[in-house]
Design a protein around this motif. Structure first.
Motif, PDB file in Angstrom:
ATOM      1  N   TYR A 116      10.089  20.576 -26.115  1.00  0.00           N
ATOM      2  CA  TYR A 116      10.359  20.023 -24.797  1.00  0.00           C
ATOM      3  C   TYR A 116       9.808  18.607 -24.680  1.00  0.00           C
ATOM      4  O   TYR A 116      10.475  17.713 -24.160  1.00  0.00           O
ATOM      5  CB  TYR A 116       9.783  20.914 -23.686  1.00  0.00           C
ATOM      6  CG  TYR A 116      10.101  20.357 -22.332  1.00  0.00           C
ATOM      7  CD1 TYR A 116      11.389  20.458 -21.819  1.00  0.00           C
ATOM      8  CD2 TYR A 116       9.147  19.690 -21.597  1.00  0.00           C
ATOM      9  CE1 TYR A 116      11.706  19.914 -20.595  1.00  0.00           C
ATOM     10  CE2 TYR A 116       9.458  19.140 -20.370  1.00  0.00           C
ATOM     11  CZ  TYR A 116      10.734  19.250 -19.873  1.00  0.00           C
ATOM     12  OH  TYR A 116      11.048  18.693 -18.674  1.00  0.00           O
ATOM     13  N   ILE A 117       8.592  18.403 -25.175  1.00  0.00           N
ATOM     14  CA  ILE A 117       7.981  17.070 -25.119  1.00  0.00           C
ATOM     15  C   ILE A 117       8.844  16.068 -25.894  1.00  0.00           C
ATOM     16  O   ILE A 117       9.182  14.996 -25.389  1.00  0.00           O
ATOM     17  CB  ILE A 117       6.546  17.099 -25.685  1.00  0.00           C
ATOM     18  CG1 ILE A 117       5.629  17.918 -24.782  1.00  0.00           C
ATOM     19  CG2 ILE A 117       5.997  15.687 -25.852  1.00  0.00           C
ATOM     20  CD1 ILE A 117       4.277  18.211 -25.395  1.00  0.00           C
ATOM     21  N   SER A 118       9.203  16.426 -27.109  1.00  0.00           N
ATOM     22  CA  SER A 118       9.972  15.509 -27.960  1.00  0.00           C
ATOM     23  C   SER A 118      11.335  15.189 -27.364  1.00  0.00           C
ATOM     24  O   SER A 118      11.744  14.022 -27.324  1.00  0.00           O
ATOM     25  CB  SER A 118      10.159  16.117 -29.347  1.00  0.00           C
ATOM     26  OG  SER A 118       8.927  16.336 -29.957  1.00  0.00           O
ATOM     27  N   ILE A 119      12.038  16.192 -26.921  1.00  0.00           N
ATOM     28  CA  ILE A 119      13.377  15.976 -26.373  1.00  0.00           C
ATOM     29  C   ILE A 119      13.309  15.233 -25.049  1.00  0.00           C
ATOM     30  O   ILE A 119      14.140  14.370 -24.765  1.00  0.00           O
ATOM     31  CB  ILE A 119      14.128  17.320 -26.259  1.00  0.00           C
ATOM     32  CG1 ILE A 119      14.424  17.850 -27.658  1.00  0.00           C
ATOM     33  CG2 ILE A 119      15.413  17.178 -25.462  1.00  0.00           C
ATOM     34  CD1 ILE A 119      14.905  19.272 -27.710  1.00  0.00           C
ATOM     35  N   HIS A 120      12.301  15.513 -24.261  1.00  0.00           N
ATOM     36  CA  HIS A 120      12.153  14.834 -22.979  1.00  0.00           C
ATOM     37  C   HIS A 120      11.792  13.359 -23.163  1.00  0.00           C
ATOM     38  O   HIS A 120      12.255  12.510 -22.407  1.00  0.00           O
ATOM     39  CB  HIS A 120      11.088  15.547 -22.143  1.00  0.00           C
ATOM     40  CG  HIS A 120      11.058  15.133 -20.722  1.00  0.00           C
ATOM     41  ND1 HIS A 120      12.102  15.349 -19.851  1.00  0.00           N
ATOM     42  CD2 HIS A 120      10.105  14.503 -20.006  1.00  0.00           C
ATOM     43  CE1 HIS A 120      11.790  14.878 -18.666  1.00  0.00           C
ATOM     44  NE2 HIS A 120      10.587  14.352 -18.732  1.00  0.00           N
ATOM     45  N   LEU A 121      10.986  13.051 -24.153  1.00  0.00           N
ATOM     46  CA  LEU A 121      10.540  11.674 -24.345  1.00  0.00           C
ATOM     47  C   LEU A 121      11.512  10.828 -25.164  1.00  0.00           C
ATOM     48  O   LEU A 121      11.658   9.638 -24.914  1.00  0.00           O
ATOM     49  CB  LEU A 121       9.163  11.642 -25.019  1.00  0.00           C
ATOM     50  CG  LEU A 121       8.024  12.320 -24.264  1.00  0.00           C
ATOM     51  CD1 LEU A 121       6.721  12.141 -25.014  1.00  0.00           C
ATOM     52  CD2 LEU A 121       7.906  11.792 -22.853  1.00  0.00           C
ATOM     53  N   ALA A 122      12.166  11.416 -26.154  1.00  0.00           N
ATOM     54  CA  ALA A 122      13.025  10.629 -27.041  1.00  0.00           C
ATOM     55  C   ALA A 122      14.511  10.814 -26.771  1.00  0.00           C
ATOM     56  O   ALA A 122      15.329  10.150 -27.383  1.00  0.00           O
ATOM     57  CB  ALA A 122      12.733  10.977 -28.499  1.00  0.00           C
ATOM     58  N   LEU A 128      15.601  16.131 -30.800  1.00  0.00           N
ATOM     59  CA  LEU A 128      15.841  17.288 -31.672  1.00  0.00           C
ATOM     60  C   LEU A 128      15.357  17.016 -33.088  1.00  0.00           C
ATOM     61  O   LEU A 128      14.768  17.878 -33.728  1.00  0.00           O
ATOM     62  CB  LEU A 128      17.328  17.653 -31.696  1.00  0.00           C
ATOM     63  CG  LEU A 128      17.810  18.559 -30.582  1.00  0.00           C
ATOM     64  CD1 LEU A 128      19.319  18.710 -30.628  1.00  0.00           C
ATOM     65  CD2 LEU A 128      17.147  19.913 -30.648  1.00  0.00           C
ATOM     66  N   ILE A 129      15.594  15.812 -33.562  1.00  0.00           N
ATOM     67  CA  ILE A 129      15.110  15.454 -34.901  1.00  0.00           C
ATOM     68  C   ILE A 129      13.585  15.501 -34.923  1.00  0.00           C
ATOM     69  O   ILE A 129      12.980  16.058 -35.839  1.00  0.00           O
ATOM     70  CB  ILE A 129      15.635  14.063 -35.310  1.00  0.00           C
ATOM     71  CG1 ILE A 129      17.149  14.100 -35.473  1.00  0.00           C
ATOM     72  CG2 ILE A 129      14.963  13.591 -36.606  1.00  0.00           C
ATOM     73  CD1 ILE A 129      17.797  12.745 -35.641  1.00  0.00           C
ATOM     74  N   ALA A 130      12.951  14.937 -33.892  1.00  0.00           N
ATOM     75  CA  ALA A 130      11.488  14.919 -33.838  1.00  0.00           C
ATOM     76  C   ALA A 130      10.904  16.323 -33.727  1.00  0.00           C
ATOM     77  O   ALA A 130       9.880  16.633 -34.333  1.00  0.00           O
ATOM     78  CB  ALA A 130      11.021  14.063 -32.664  1.00  0.00           C
ATOM     79  N   SER A 131      11.548  17.185 -32.972  1.00  0.00           N
ATOM     80  CA  SER A 131      10.990  18.520 -32.756  1.00  0.00           C
ATOM     81  C   SER A 131      11.218  19.462 -33.938  1.00  0.00           C
ATOM     82  O   SER A 131      10.645  20.549 -33.976  1.00  0.00           O
ATOM     83  CB  SER A 131      11.555  19.133 -31.481  1.00  0.00           C
ATOM     84  OG  SER A 131      12.928  19.398 -31.603  1.00  0.00           O
TER      85      SER A 131
END
Length: 183
Positions: A116-122, A128-131
């Motif tokens: 959630y953090i990764s998708i919300h921020l990026a 999705l790639i980051a998470s």
């Protein structure tokens, strides 16, 4: 839903970058407060390894906030932040005896909120790639001997992680629609 190319282009708009930067600083400040709470709780329990791990995450997020303001590149900073948090948690889970004795740790909650953090921020595409670093971490630990011995009932954790990723994508898709309509 938007196509992958549309999502990649939307993330490059100056308007979207500005809105994400505003959200990011507030969001990471709230996570800093949560991390401070965990540090305080771990100090009360005399758990030095958990305290050190949470303090490292706290400092990493603080540094990320500085980088967000300085470079204003939410995509790269979020990807580095996601992978670094997973590395810190992996080291914690390998080092601690609590993991070997109890199985699940409160640090699995950090991994679960990572999508959630990764998708919300990026944004959806880059988030999705980051998470995926958290998904990889959960799959690796699901197959290790320590995890299998203590957590037979929790073998669905990677599936739960993917569900959280999908929920985060749906929520962020609504935010993206709102940004586009507002512009």
């Amino acid at each position: 839903m938007y196509s992958i190319n549309q999502l990649r282009e939307i993330e490059k708009y100056p308007f979207v970058k500005e809105k994400r930067l505003e959200k990011t600083i507030v969001f990471l400040s709230l996570i800093e407060a949560l991390c401070s709470f965990f540090i305080f709780l771990n100090l009360l329990q005399d758990d030095i390894v958990s305290t050190f791990s949470n303090a490292t995450i706290f400092l990493l997020i603080l540094f990320s906030m500085y980088e967000y303001k300085k470079k204003q590149n939410h995509i790269v900073v979020t990807m580095i932040l996601s992978v670094a948090i997973c590395v810190i948690i992996a080291v914690y889970l390998i080092v601690t005896e609590a993991f070997r004795n109890k199985g699940m740790s409160s640090f699995w909650i950090w991994i679960l909120i990572l999508p959630y953090i990764s998708i919300h921020l990026a944004g959806i595409f880059y988030g999705l790639i980051a998470s995926c670093s958290g998904l990889l971490l959960s799959i690796l630990f699901m197959w290790c001997n320590m995890y299998i011995e203590k957590n037979i009932i929790n073998s669905a954790y990677p599936f739960i992680y993917v569900l959280v990723q999908l929920l985060a994508v749906m929520i962020e898709n609504e935010f993206t629609k709102y940004y586009i309509e507002k512009k």
